[in-house]
Design a protein around this motif. Structure first.
Motif, mmCIF file in Angstrom:
data_model
loop_
_atom_site.group_PDB
_atom_site.id
_atom_site.type_symbol
_atom_site.label_atom_id
_atom_site.label_comp_id
_atom_site.label_asym_id
_atom_site.label_seq_id
_atom_site.Cartn_x
_atom_site.Cartn_y
_atom_site.Cartn_z
ATOM 1 N N PHE A 17 39.038 43.236 48.675
ATOM 2 C CA PHE A 17 39.149 42.163 47.681
ATOM 3 C C PHE A 17 40.571 41.969 47.178
ATOM 4 N N HIS A 18 41.495 42.820 47.568
ATOM 5 C CA HIS A 18 42.901 42.611 47.209
ATOM 6 C C HIS A 18 43.459 41.364 47.873
ATOM 7 N N ALA A 19 42.775 40.855 48.878
ATOM 8 C CA ALA A 19 43.211 39.627 49.548
ATOM 9 C C ALA A 19 42.996 38.399 48.672
ATOM 10 N N ILE A 20 42.174 38.507 47.644
ATOM 11 C CA ILE A 20 41.907 37.366 46.762
ATOM 12 C C ILE A 20 43.128 37.143 45.880
ATOM 13 N N ARG A 21 43.687 35.938 45.937
ATOM 14 C CA ARG A 21 44.885 35.615 45.167
ATOM 15 C C ARG A 21 44.749 34.347 44.324
ATOM 16 N N ALA A 22 43.625 33.657 44.459
ATOM 17 C CA ALA A 22 43.442 32.426 43.694
ATOM 18 C C ALA A 22 41.958 32.073 43.686
ATOM 19 N N ILE A 23 41.593 31.255 42.716
ATOM 20 C CA ILE A 23 40.255 30.666 42.716
ATOM 21 C C ILE A 23 40.384 29.316 43.395
ATOM 22 N N ASP A 24 39.686 29.142 44.480
ATOM 23 C CA ASP A 24 39.764 27.914 45.256
ATOM 24 C C ASP A 24 38.771 26.880 44.738
ATOM 25 N N TYR A 25 37.526 27.304 44.536
ATOM 26 C CA TYR A 25 36.461 26.434 44.047
ATOM 27 C C TYR A 25 35.892 27.013 42.765
ATOM 28 N N THR A 26 35.614 26.152 41.822
ATOM 29 C CA THR A 26 34.786 26.489 40.674
ATOM 30 C C THR A 26 33.598 25.539 40.752
ATOM 31 N N VAL A 27 32.404 26.093 40.760
ATOM 32 C CA VAL A 27 31.194 25.282 40.889
ATOM 33 C C VAL A 27 30.410 25.350 39.592
ATOM 34 N N ILE A 28 30.104 24.189 39.045
ATOM 35 C CA ILE A 28 29.258 24.102 37.858
ATOM 36 C C ILE A 28 27.887 23.632 38.322
ATOM 37 N N PHE A 29 26.874 24.460 38.112
ATOM 38 C CA PHE A 29 25.507 24.037 38.405
ATOM 39 C C PHE A 29 25.039 23.169 37.254
ATOM 40 N N VAL A 30 24.643 21.938 37.560
ATOM 41 C CA VAL A 30 24.378 20.940 36.533
ATOM 42 C C VAL A 30 22.890 20.708 36.313
ATOM 43 N N ARG A 31 22.573 20.273 35.096
ATOM 44 C CA ARG A 31 21.212 19.842 34.768
ATOM 45 C C ARG A 31 21.093 18.336 34.957
ATOM 46 N N ASP A 32 22.129 17.591 34.540
ATOM 47 C CA ASP A 32 22.094 16.127 34.569
ATOM 48 C C ASP A 32 23.316 15.635 35.344
#
Length: 142
Positions: A17-32
């Motif tokens: 997991f040291h290879a992780i250097r950024a957040i590429d996607y942020t996913v919001i699970f939506v209701r509406d």
């Protein structure tokens, strides 16, 4: 050698997991989805990257992607109960823009949870919610 000497844990330097250097996607699970799409496109004016389906919409924020999605194949979880935030997003802007964002949110009819405020830790912050109740922050370092 004893068994204790031969079964050392993997050194952190080789941890995959040291290879992780950024957040590429942020996913919001939506209701509406309709309300969330209007909010992120019309109120926050995020740039639409692509719409993979009516259940998955992506927006570009700098080098990152913010996706709105209905829980489905990989996460068929029940939606968070109304009144429960499932995440907080913080958007960084300049100090003057914090106030401009507050003014625009109020003009668009969005209730502010906390108006622009200088915090003791060196940020000017503004808090509000999206249509699904997630906590959003616009902030600047001061």
């Amino acid at each position: 050698m004893t068994n204790e000497q031969t079964t050392e844990p993997t050194p952190r330097a080789r941890w995959p997991f040291h290879a992780i250097r950024a957040i590429d996607y942020t996913v919001i699970f939506v209701r509406d989805m309709a309300a969330m799409r209007r909010f992120y496109e019309d109120v926050l004016a995020l740039s639409l990257l692509r719409e993979l389906s009516p259940n998955w919409i992506e927006y570009g924020i700098g080098p990152n992607t913010l996706a709105l999605a209905r829980p489905s194949r990989t996460a068929a979880d029940a939606p968070m109960p109304a009144g429960s935030a499932s995440l907080q997003l913080a958007f960084k802007v300049s100090a003057a823009q914090v106030d401009q964002c507050a003014d625009e949110l109020v003009r668009q009819g969005v209730a502010l949870l906390s108006p622009p405020t200088n915090q003791s830790f060196g940020h000017r912050t503004l808090f509000f919610r999206d249509p699904d109740g997630n906590l959003l922050e616009v902030y600047a370092e001061i």
